[in-house]
Design an enzyme around this catalytic site. Structure first.
Site, PDB file in Angstrom:
ATOM      1  N   LYS A  48       0.835  -1.208   0.000  1.00 29.21           N
ATOM      2  CA  LYS A  48       0.000   0.000   0.000  1.00 29.21           C
ATOM      3  C   LYS A  48       0.872   1.262   0.000  1.00 29.21           C
ATOM      4  CE  LYS A  48      -3.737  -2.559   2.140  1.00 29.21           C
ATOM      5  NZ  LYS A  48      -4.463  -2.978   3.340  1.00 29.21           N
ATOM      6  N   GLN A  92      -4.921  -1.918   9.403  1.00 29.68           N
ATOM      7  CA  GLN A  92      -4.730  -3.214   8.748  1.00 29.68           C
ATOM      8  C   GLN A  92      -5.303  -4.327   9.631  1.00 29.68           C
ATOM      9  OE1 GLN A  92      -3.540  -3.682   5.632  1.00 29.68           O
ATOM     10  NE2 GLN A  92      -3.945  -5.863   5.839  1.00 29.68           N
ATOM     11  N   ASP A 115     -11.419   2.168   3.457  1.00 29.88           N
ATOM     12  CA  ASP A 115     -11.643   0.720   3.362  1.00 29.88           C
ATOM     13  C   ASP A 115     -13.122   0.391   3.173  1.00 29.88           C
ATOM     14  OD1 ASP A 115      -9.524  -1.106   3.384  1.00 29.88           O
ATOM     15  OD2 ASP A 115      -9.127  -0.804   5.522  1.00 29.88           O
TER      16      ASP A 115
HETATM   17  N1  GUN Z   1      -6.963  -7.312   5.723  1.00 35.33           N
HETATM   18  C1  GUN Z   1      -7.304  -8.087   4.655  1.00 35.33           C
HETATM   19  N2  GUN Z   1      -7.877  -7.321   3.707  1.00 35.33           N
HETATM   20  C2  GUN Z   1      -7.906  -6.072   4.181  1.00 35.33           C
HETATM   21  C3  GUN Z   1      -8.376  -4.839   3.655  1.00 35.33           C
HETATM   22  O1  GUN Z   1      -8.915  -4.741   2.546  1.00 35.33           O
HETATM   23  N3  GUN Z   1      -8.206  -3.764   4.452  1.00 35.33           N
HETATM   24  C4  GUN Z   1      -7.647  -3.836   5.673  1.00 35.33           C
HETATM   25  N4  GUN Z   1      -7.553  -2.717   6.383  1.00 35.33           N
HETATM   26  N5  GUN Z   1      -7.204  -4.956   6.201  1.00 35.33           N
HETATM   27  C5  GUN Z   1      -7.337  -6.058   5.449  1.00 35.33           C
END
Ligand code: GUN
Length: 282
Positions: A48, A92, A115
């Site tokens: 990211k 996350q 998200d």
């Molecule tokens: N963990 C697995 N997929 C995601 C996601 O799309 N966003 C976040 N914040 N954590 C995750």
């Protein structure tokens, strides 16, 4: 059979975002909070941050030990909520045991919830209201379908998995595009039979070898959202690619399919959030 190249589409979208972002009065800003030392989460967060750099965005990472308190995390989110240079806040997942993920996600102001996990944005998604965000992984799947001119309206869509991150919002987006959607999960009987009805099959379970050749109708579109490691330690999805691919009209590879698109939609959400914060859209 055509392989759906999510990696190439993600690169194209990120290139377009960089051009647009370069014309803004300030950089879109994303704050990423990583708690504990889960290696997969570390890899995702690094990706990211790389995407942000590629798009010309500003990013900040907050790495916290697994022992951090709920209060400290809430205080951090509160500070980021108030920052004028931060457009998106991402915690996350999964979080270490002892932390209340729902309370933390609820503490993010909805207009920075890139998200699309906050109930306000989930509600907007389900009711078709404007002004929310696209859920990243399901949004990435829809972008792939659109890029390859794959129609959803009137199609039988089967989604495997009912998580809040993928399965449920995936079903909502397919329904919004007028698909007929069935959501299957661990208690669903006759899974193979249900899958075999699918024109579009999306698997988001996290189980190596779940989708076998006999479960897929000839000419189906198969989207594999999962990110697993097989017995040899190789990255793979839920779908037995070699057995399923010959039957498909279109199929995503793992890696290089949905994964890069998830991150591209996160970048798009961060850019859109920045536009709104600058009063330039919505
Ligand atoms: N963990 C697995 N997929 C995601 C996601 O799309 N966003 C976040 N914040 N954590 C995750």
């Amino acid at each position: 059979m055509t392989i759906l190249d999510g990696k190439a589409l993600a690169e194209k979208l990120k290139g377009e975002l960089k051009e647009k972002a370069d014309g803004l009065p300030r950089k879109p800003g994303l704050a990423v909070i990583l708690v504990g030392d889960d290696p997969a989460s570390r890899t995702y967060v690094n990706g990211k941050k790389r995407d942000c750099a590629q798009c010309g965005f500003y990013s900040e990472e907050y790495t916290m030990p697994a022992t951090v308190s709920q209060r400290e995390l809430l205080d951090l989110i509160e500070t980021l909520n108030g920052r004028a240079d931060i457009d998106g806040i991402l915690v996350q997942l999964p979080l270490p045991k002892g932390l209340d993920a729902i309370a933390l996600l609820d503490a993010i102001v909805p207009h920075k919830d890139v998200d699309c996990f906050h109930p306000v944005n989930v509600g907007k998604l389900y009711t078709g209201q404007k002004g929310g965000f696209l859920p990243c992984t399901p949004g990435g799947v829809m972008a792939i379908l659109r890029e390859y001119d794959i129609q959803v309206a009137g199609k039988e869509c089967v989604v495997l998995g009912r998580s809040n991150i993928v399965g449920k919002p995936m079903a909502a987006l397919l329904l919004a595009e007028n698909g007929t959607v069935t959501v299957c999960h661990s208690k669903t009987p006759n899974l193979a039979q249900k899958c075999a009805t699918a024109d579009i099959l999306v698997s988001a379970v996290g189980k190596v070898g779940l989708v076998t050749g006999d479960m897929v109708k000839d000419g189906a579109v198969v989207i594999d959202v999962a990110m697993n490691r097989n017995a040899q330690g190789k990255l793979c999805g839920d779908v037995d690619f070699d057995a399923v691919a010959p039957k498909c009209s279109y199929i995503t590879p793992v890696p290089g399919g949905v994964g890069p698109m998830t991150r591209a939609i996160l970048m798009e959400n961060t850019y859109r959030s920045c536009l709104r914060h600058l009063g330039l859209e919505d």
